[in-house]
Enzyme design. Structure first.
Site, mmCIF file in Angstrom:
data_model
loop_
_atom_site.group_PDB
_atom_site.id
_atom_site.type_symbol
_atom_site.label_atom_id
_atom_site.label_comp_id
_atom_site.label_asym_id
_atom_site.label_seq_id
_atom_site.Cartn_x
_atom_site.Cartn_y
_atom_site.Cartn_z
ATOM 1 N N LYS A 1 0.673 -1.202 -0.066
ATOM 2 C CA LYS A 1 0.024 -0.004 0.005
ATOM 3 C C LYS A 1 0.846 1.265 0.001
ATOM 4 C CE LYS A 1 -3.299 -0.119 2.939
ATOM 5 N NZ LYS A 1 -4.294 -0.005 4.074
ATOM 6 N N LYS B 1 2.263 -4.306 10.968
ATOM 7 C CA LYS B 1 0.961 -4.212 11.570
ATOM 8 C C LYS B 1 1.085 -4.843 12.881
ATOM 9 C CE LYS B 1 -3.231 -3.395 10.055
ATOM 10 N NZ LYS B 1 -3.625 -2.047 8.977
ATOM 11 N N THR C 1 -9.532 7.798 5.616
ATOM 12 C CA THR C 1 -9.383 6.455 4.852
ATOM 13 C C THR C 1 -10.791 6.467 4.307
ATOM 14 O OG1 THR C 1 -8.164 5.299 6.698
ATOM 15 C CG2 THR C 1 -9.682 4.001 5.070
ATOM 16 N N ASN D 1 -15.584 3.291 11.586
ATOM 17 C CA ASN D 1 -15.068 4.446 11.299
ATOM 18 C C ASN D 1 -14.922 4.843 9.553
ATOM 19 O OD1 ASN D 1 -12.122 5.996 10.201
ATOM 20 N ND2 ASN D 1 -13.093 7.109 11.906
#
Length: 360
Positions: free
Chosen positions: A90, A102, A185, A216
């Site tokens: 990404k 992560k 995002t 979200n």
């Protein structure tokens, strides 16, 4: 399909298309470092409870490793490993000078009090503080975490290393967070959707949308699509699903969810079996929740013409093959949901520069 197996299979497929040397392919499949820690905390009633935390640092060839921290009961080594790998791709696609990482803790945050979440976050930070850092690995919020979580990490990390505001992104504004980070995002997903549709001569205002996940990311996607005149005909989250073929008033749904903590019994829509949401009739399907939700069992029933992957790896490789045969156009997650890490970079770079070290 297992998350790591799915992600690795996609990488191998891409490597064959690109003609990558097998040694490079193997090195890209193996993470730089995997961390597993035990986090024991006292609960509010005085009892002790233990959780397992993970941080996978996949690759730092292009810069410091970057990736969110997820609090969810399904967090496990393979899931975190897959997500770390996806972060590497990404940041490269977005041309941001980061690598991929992560982290996560296997817990159910809704079942923990605020003080219990704080204790858990601080213990986790104590276990990994010497492996993260401003120019090493920069965590951010993910599923089940938020700006408050980042504030706790920053505070705990600073006890060991001095005040270091660039060690996390997605912080509260008062601690140097960026305006718009919470929506970034979801807003990026909508920008990506507009770009995809424009290539096919279409606009959001003329189409119908189904959104899986109303956290979200999903709630911001729904809100922004609604504002642009798109018709959101079905939405789901962990509490249930609702539909309205004439379009859901997203702001009314947000208000209902705020009051009841649920989508159920919303007066502006009918109930819908959550299992039917992904195959509900629409022009654009936007999965915004967990990975692997589109698989060989349900891919054949998808009626959307476009799929925008707002979630990480929502479509497993077997579903990809089925959907490709159906000529469904898929916008991959490593592009579609890169808005969050893009704004995180802007937040990080101002403090990294402030620390006296040039970043580029």
């Amino acid at each position: 399909m297992n998350a790591l197996a799915s992600t690795s299979r996609n990488l191998r497929h891409a490597a064959r298309i690109l003609g990558l040397d097998s040694k490079i392919e193997k090195s890209l499949l193996i993470p730089f470092r995997e961390i597993k820690v035990e986090c024991t905390i006292p609960k509010d009633d005085g009892s002790l409870v233990s959780y397992v935390g993970f941080r996978v640092q996949h690759d730092n060839a292009r810069g410091p490793m970057k990736g969110g921290i997820r609090y969810h009961p399904e967090v496990n080594p393979d899931e975190v490993n897959a997500l770390a790998q996806l972060m590497t791709w990404k940041t490269a696609v977005a041309d941001i000078p980061y690598g991929g990482a992560k982290g996560g803790i296997g817990c159910t945050p809704r079942e923990l009090s605020m003080s219990e979440l704080e204790r858990l976050t601080r213990v986790f930070t104590q276990k990994i503080h010497d492996l993260i850092g401003i120019h090493t690995d920069i965590p951010a919020p993910d599923m089940g975490t938020n700006a408050q979580t980042m504030a706790w990490i920053l505070d705990e990390y600073s006890k060991f290393h001095g005040y270091s505001p660039a060690v996390v992104t997605g912080k509260p504004l008062d601690l140097g967070g960026s305006l718009g980070r919470e929506a970034a995002t979801g807003r990026g997903v909508v920008f990506a959707t507009e770009a995809l549709l424009a290539e096919h001569g279409k606009k959001i205002k003329d189409l119908t949308f189904v959104i899986q996940g109303f956290g979200n990311v999903g709630s911001w996607v729904a809100r922004l699509i609604h504002e642009k005149g798109g018709k959101v005909v079905a939405v789901s989250d962990i509490t249930g699903a609702v539909k309205n073929p004439n379009g859901i008033n997203v702001f009314d749904l947000l208000e209902h969810r705020e009051k009841t903590n649920s989508l159920v019994n919303f007066q502006g829509a009918d109930g819908l079996d959550p299992n039917e949401l992904l195959v509900h009739e629409c022009d654009v399907l936007i999965p915004c929740a967990l990975g692997g939700v589109l698989n060989r069992e349900n891919a054949g029933g998808v009626r959307a013409k476009f799929i925008v992957e707002a979630a990480n790896h929502p479509t497993d490789p077997e579903a990809d093959e089925i959907l490709s045969k159906k000529e469904v156009i898929i916008l991959p997650d490593i592009y579609a949901n890169a808005g969050g890490v893009t704004v995180s970079y802007f937040e990080w770079v101002q403090f990294a520069e402030y620390s006296g070290v040039h970043v580029g």
